[in-house]
Design an enzyme around this catalytic site. Structure first.
Site, PDB file in Angstrom:
ATOM      1  N   ASN A   1       0.835  -1.197   0.000  1.00  0.00           N
ATOM      2  CA  ASN A   1       0.000   0.000   0.000  1.00  0.00           C
ATOM      3  C   ASN A   1       0.871   1.248   0.000  1.00  0.00           C
ATOM      4  O   ASN A   1       1.956   1.278   0.566  1.00  0.00           O
ATOM      5  CB  ASN A   1      -0.979  -0.010   1.182  1.00  0.00           C
ATOM      6  CG  ASN A   1      -0.429   0.674   2.423  1.00  0.00           C
ATOM      7  OD1 ASN A   1      -0.487   1.892   2.547  1.00  0.00           O
ATOM      8  ND2 ASN A   1       0.142  -0.116   3.328  1.00  0.00           N
TER       9      ASN A   1
ATOM     10  N   PHE B   1      -1.674   8.248   4.091  1.00  0.00           N
ATOM     11  CA  PHE B   1      -2.470   8.884   5.158  1.00  0.00           C
ATOM     12  C   PHE B   1      -3.710   9.589   4.618  1.00  0.00           C
ATOM     13  O   PHE B   1      -3.915  10.795   4.848  1.00  0.00           O
ATOM     14  CB  PHE B   1      -1.631   9.890   5.965  1.00  0.00           C
ATOM     15  CG  PHE B   1      -0.637   9.279   6.913  1.00  0.00           C
ATOM     16  CD1 PHE B   1      -0.707   7.940   7.286  1.00  0.00           C
ATOM     17  CD2 PHE B   1       0.373  10.065   7.460  1.00  0.00           C
ATOM     18  CE1 PHE B   1       0.221   7.397   8.169  1.00  0.00           C
ATOM     19  CE2 PHE B   1       1.304   9.526   8.346  1.00  0.00           C
ATOM     20  CZ  PHE B   1       1.219   8.189   8.688  1.00  0.00           C
TER      21      PHE B   1
ATOM     22  N   SER C   1       5.328   5.008   8.705  1.00  0.00           N
ATOM     23  CA  SER C   1       4.705   4.727   7.412  1.00  0.00           C
ATOM     24  C   SER C   1       5.662   5.172   6.313  1.00  0.00           C
ATOM     25  O   SER C   1       6.261   6.240   6.406  1.00  0.00           O
ATOM     26  CB  SER C   1       3.373   5.465   7.289  1.00  0.00           C
ATOM     27  OG  SER C   1       2.434   4.870   8.143  1.00  0.00           O
TER      28      SER C   1
ATOM     29  N   ASN D   1       4.989   6.096   3.294  1.00  0.00           N
ATOM     30  CA  ASN D   1       4.365   6.827   2.189  1.00  0.00           C
ATOM     31  C   ASN D   1       4.198   8.317   2.420  1.00  0.00           C
ATOM     32  O   ASN D   1       3.517   8.993   1.661  1.00  0.00           O
ATOM     33  CB  ASN D   1       3.005   6.192   1.873  1.00  0.00           C
ATOM     34  CG  ASN D   1       3.150   4.705   1.593  1.00  0.00           C
ATOM     35  OD1 ASN D   1       3.948   4.319   0.758  1.00  0.00           O
ATOM     36  ND2 ASN D   1       2.420   3.873   2.324  1.00  0.00           N
ATOM     37  N   THR D   2       4.773   8.850   3.494  1.00  0.00           N
ATOM     38  CA  THR D   2       4.772  10.291   3.729  1.00  0.00           C
ATOM     39  C   THR D   2       6.232  10.730   3.730  1.00  0.00           C
ATOM     40  O   THR D   2       7.012  10.263   4.568  1.00  0.00           O
ATOM     41  CB  THR D   2       4.091  10.624   5.078  1.00  0.00           C
ATOM     42  OG1 THR D   2       2.722  10.265   4.993  1.00  0.00           O
ATOM     43  CG2 THR D   2       4.203  12.112   5.408  1.00  0.00           C
TER      44      THR D   2
ATOM     45  N   LYS E   1       5.316   3.660  17.123  1.00  0.00           N
ATOM     46  CA  LYS E   1       5.305   2.584  16.116  1.00  0.00           C
ATOM     47  C   LYS E   1       6.481   2.743  15.172  1.00  0.00           C
ATOM     48  O   LYS E   1       6.652   3.804  14.567  1.00  0.00           O
ATOM     49  CB  LYS E   1       3.981   2.596  15.337  1.00  0.00           C
ATOM     50  CG  LYS E   1       3.869   1.447  14.343  1.00  0.00           C
ATOM     51  CD  LYS E   1       2.456   1.271  13.848  1.00  0.00           C
ATOM     52  CE  LYS E   1       2.341   0.165  12.819  1.00  0.00           C
ATOM     53  NZ  LYS E   1       0.952  -0.020  12.350  1.00  0.00           N
TER      54      LYS E   1
ATOM     55  N   ASN F   1       5.723  -1.470  11.403  1.00  0.00           N
ATOM     56  CA  ASN F   1       4.970  -1.019  10.236  1.00  0.00           C
ATOM     57  C   ASN F   1       5.377  -1.863   9.005  1.00  0.00           C
ATOM     58  O   ASN F   1       6.099  -2.845   9.134  1.00  0.00           O
ATOM     59  CB  ASN F   1       5.222   0.480  10.012  1.00  0.00           C
ATOM     60  CG  ASN F   1       3.971   1.187   9.538  1.00  0.00           C
ATOM     61  OD1 ASN F   1       3.342   0.733   8.585  1.00  0.00           O
ATOM     62  ND2 ASN F   1       3.606   2.277  10.178  1.00  0.00           N
TER      63      ASN F   1
HETATM   64  C1  LIG Z   1      -3.803  -0.845   3.502  1.00  0.00           C
HETATM   65  C2  LIG Z   1      -2.962  -0.618   4.723  1.00  0.00           C
HETATM   66  C3  LIG Z   1      -3.015   0.626   5.348  1.00  0.00           C
HETATM   67  C4  LIG Z   1      -2.250   0.850   6.493  1.00  0.00           C
HETATM   68  N1  LIG Z   1      -2.337   2.069   7.114  1.00  0.00           N
HETATM   69  C5  LIG Z   1      -1.646   2.284   8.264  1.00  0.00           C
HETATM   70  C6  LIG Z   1      -1.755   3.521   8.958  1.00  0.00           C
HETATM   71  O1  LIG Z   1      -2.509   4.420   8.567  1.00  0.00           O
HETATM   72  N2  LIG Z   1      -1.008   3.687  10.075  1.00  0.00           N
HETATM   73  C7  LIG Z   1      -0.177   2.718  10.560  1.00  0.00           C
HETATM   74  O2  LIG Z   1       0.462   2.906  11.591  1.00  0.00           O
HETATM   75  N3  LIG Z   1      -0.072   1.517   9.931  1.00  0.00           N
HETATM   76  C8  LIG Z   1      -0.779   1.285   8.807  1.00  0.00           C
HETATM   77  N4  LIG Z   1      -0.664   0.065   8.179  1.00  0.00           N
HETATM   78  C9  LIG Z   1       0.280  -0.947   8.702  1.00  0.00           C
HETATM   79  C10 LIG Z   1      -0.382  -1.977   9.590  1.00  0.00           C
HETATM   80  O3  LIG Z   1      -0.929  -1.385  10.741  1.00  0.00           O
HETATM   81  C11 LIG Z   1       0.630  -3.063  10.014  1.00  0.00           C
HETATM   82  O4  LIG Z   1       1.656  -2.456  10.772  1.00  0.00           O
HETATM   83  C12 LIG Z   1       1.255  -3.793   8.819  1.00  0.00           C
HETATM   84  O5  LIG Z   1       0.314  -3.975   7.794  1.00  0.00           O
HETATM   85  C13 LIG Z   1       1.810  -5.161   9.220  1.00  0.00           C
HETATM   86  O6  LIG Z   1       0.804  -6.033   9.687  1.00  0.00           O
HETATM   87  P1  LIG Z   1       0.119  -7.166   8.744  1.00  0.00           P
HETATM   88  O7  LIG Z   1       1.233  -7.896   8.064  1.00  0.00           O
HETATM   89  O8  LIG Z   1      -0.673  -8.031   9.683  1.00  0.00           O
HETATM   90  O9  LIG Z   1      -0.753  -6.422   7.805  1.00  0.00           O
HETATM   91  C14 LIG Z   1      -1.422  -0.179   7.026  1.00  0.00           C
HETATM   92  C15 LIG Z   1      -1.386  -1.425   6.382  1.00  0.00           C
HETATM   93  C16 LIG Z   1      -2.140  -1.654   5.244  1.00  0.00           C
HETATM   94  C17 LIG Z   1      -2.083  -3.020   4.588  1.00  0.00           C
END
Ligand SMILES: Cc1cc2nc3c(=O)[nH]c(=O)nc-3n(C[C@H](O)[C@H](O)[C@H](O)COP(=O)(O)O)c2cc1C
Length: 357
Positions: free
Chosen positions: A110, A114, A174, A176-177, A210, A239
């Site tokens: 992704n 934000f 994250s 992407n910022t 985080k 993350n």
């Molecule tokens: C579509 C998407 C959007 C995400 N948006 C955020 C976010 O806004 N803030 C954040 O701290 N992590 C965000 N994450 C990261 C997740 O909280 C998590 O740290 C990461 O996906 C690893 O866990 P997983 O493998 O179980 O998905 C996002 C992940 C995905 C897939």
């Protein structure tokens, strides 16, 4: 999961990923207000940051960015739900497409950037929802893309959202910022954490940081020292990653953005173990990255997590996964003769792993 729900899920998976996500949120919002979740096996209960979690399995940030469906997600059996990231002012995020399934890899990339309704809208939504039948709720804070003062953005998030949160997260990881992950550098992090701790005032709600999985050992050491010296209450590890393991099979693997799911499990668990060791188990850790089974959750806990979270596995396995993970985790704790989940936290650091000499 009932056959009907399975059928709906398979249909949703035929949609492009972001359309599927929006549709799922709408569907969840349209469901009748849920009753209480079934009680958990008491072996899964754990007290962390002064909060009593009925089980350690949480929904990770990013699924319910704008706090629209957290009560319903709690009903699927999560012990806690984290909403966000929430930015101070509303912003649209990156242009679409910005969300990609890597099905053959059980992963997602992704670069949402934000997309957020902003603090005021989210605070108002949380005030309207109230606290009745609400799961333990974390609120994850981000910064606006155009903002020049990151510390002010996070401090504003603390002021606006602390009244509604059981815990708050400072998300500096994250990918992407632009420039966000540089806030993990020692000097920047010291200043940032001082600002958010000051904005909080007292010692509630708990404040977590985080972090990204793509950190060199020196950065890991710095973060451990700064986290212990500041008055924050825990770390979320981790993350998404910018790394692209050579094992990836899907065509979308070359998309820019953060990779989550199965390929993130090993690196994020290795970082978790490092952070547990570097903080000498003094700081509670939430383990996240690639969890898709009870065995995965147990591995994170043994590596040092007091709680865990997941997101990507839900895309592939549906919400019935939460109950399966909990049942399997309870069996594993009992099989290892542990009366409480807390005894398993960091166990790998205290005893040789089974099967090793
Ligand atoms: C579509 C998407 C959007 C995400 N948006 C955020 C976010 O806004 N803030 C954040 O701290 N992590 C965000 N994450 C990261 C997740 O909280 C998590 O740290 C990461 O996906 C690893 O866990 P997983 O493998 O179980 O998905 C996002 C992940 C995905 C897939």
């Amino acid at each position: 999961m009932p056959a009907f729900a399975e059928a709906v899920l398979s249909l949703i998976r035929l949609l492009p990923p972001e359309t599927a996500h929006r549709f799922t949120i709408r569907l969840l919002k349209g469901l009748p207000r849920p009753g209480a979740a079934p009680a958990d096996d008491s072996i899964l209960g754990v007290r962390v940051f002064g909060l009593d979690f009925p089980n350690p399995i949480g929904l990770a940030a990013g699924f319910d960015k704008n706090a629209e469906v957290f009560t319903r997600m709690g009903r699927f059996g999560f012990g806690f739900v984290e909403v966000g990231s929430v930015t101070p002012r509303p912003q649209a995020g990156n242009p679409r497409p910005r969300l990609f399934r890597l099905s053959a890899d059980q992963a997602v990339i992704n670069r949402m950037g934000f997309n957020s309704d902003g603090q005021a809208a989210v605070a108002a939504r949380l005030a309207r929802a109230g606290r009745a039948r609400r799961p333990i709720l974390g609120i994850n804070l981000g910064k606006n893309k155009e903002s020049l003062d990151a510390a002010a953005d996070y401090a504003a998030g603390v002021a606006a959202l602390a009244p509604h949160a059981d815990y708050l997260v400072v998300n500096v990881s994250s990918p992407n910022t632009p420039g966000l992950r540089e806030l993990q550098d020692r000097g920047a992090l010291e200043k940032l954490l001082a600002a958010v701790v000051a904005a909080r005032g007292g010692d509630r709600p708990p404040l977590l940081l985080k972090i990204a999985p793509d950190l060199a050992l020196a950065d890991r050491k710095d973060i451990a020292e700064v986290a212990l010296a500041s008055r924050i209450d825990g770390l979320i590890v981790s993350n998404t990653t910018l790394d692209r393991p050579r094992s990836l099979k899907s065509r979308a693997a070359s998309e820019a953005g953060g990779l989550s799911g199965r390929p993130l499990f090993a690196p994020s668990t290795a970082l978790l173990a490092d952070m547990y060791r570097l903080t000498e188990g003094k700081l509670p850790l939430i383990g996240v990255g690639g969890i898709a089974s009870g065995a995965d959750a147990y591995a994170k806990i043994r590596a040092g997590a007091s709680l865990v979270q997941l997101y990507t596995a839900l895309v592939y396995r549906g919400p019935g996964l939460v109950a399966r993970i909990k049942a399997d985790l309870a069996l594993r704790l009992k099989a290892d003769g542990l009366a409480r989940l807390a005894y398993a936290v960091g166990a790998d650091h205290r005893e040789p792993r089974k099967g090793n000499a």
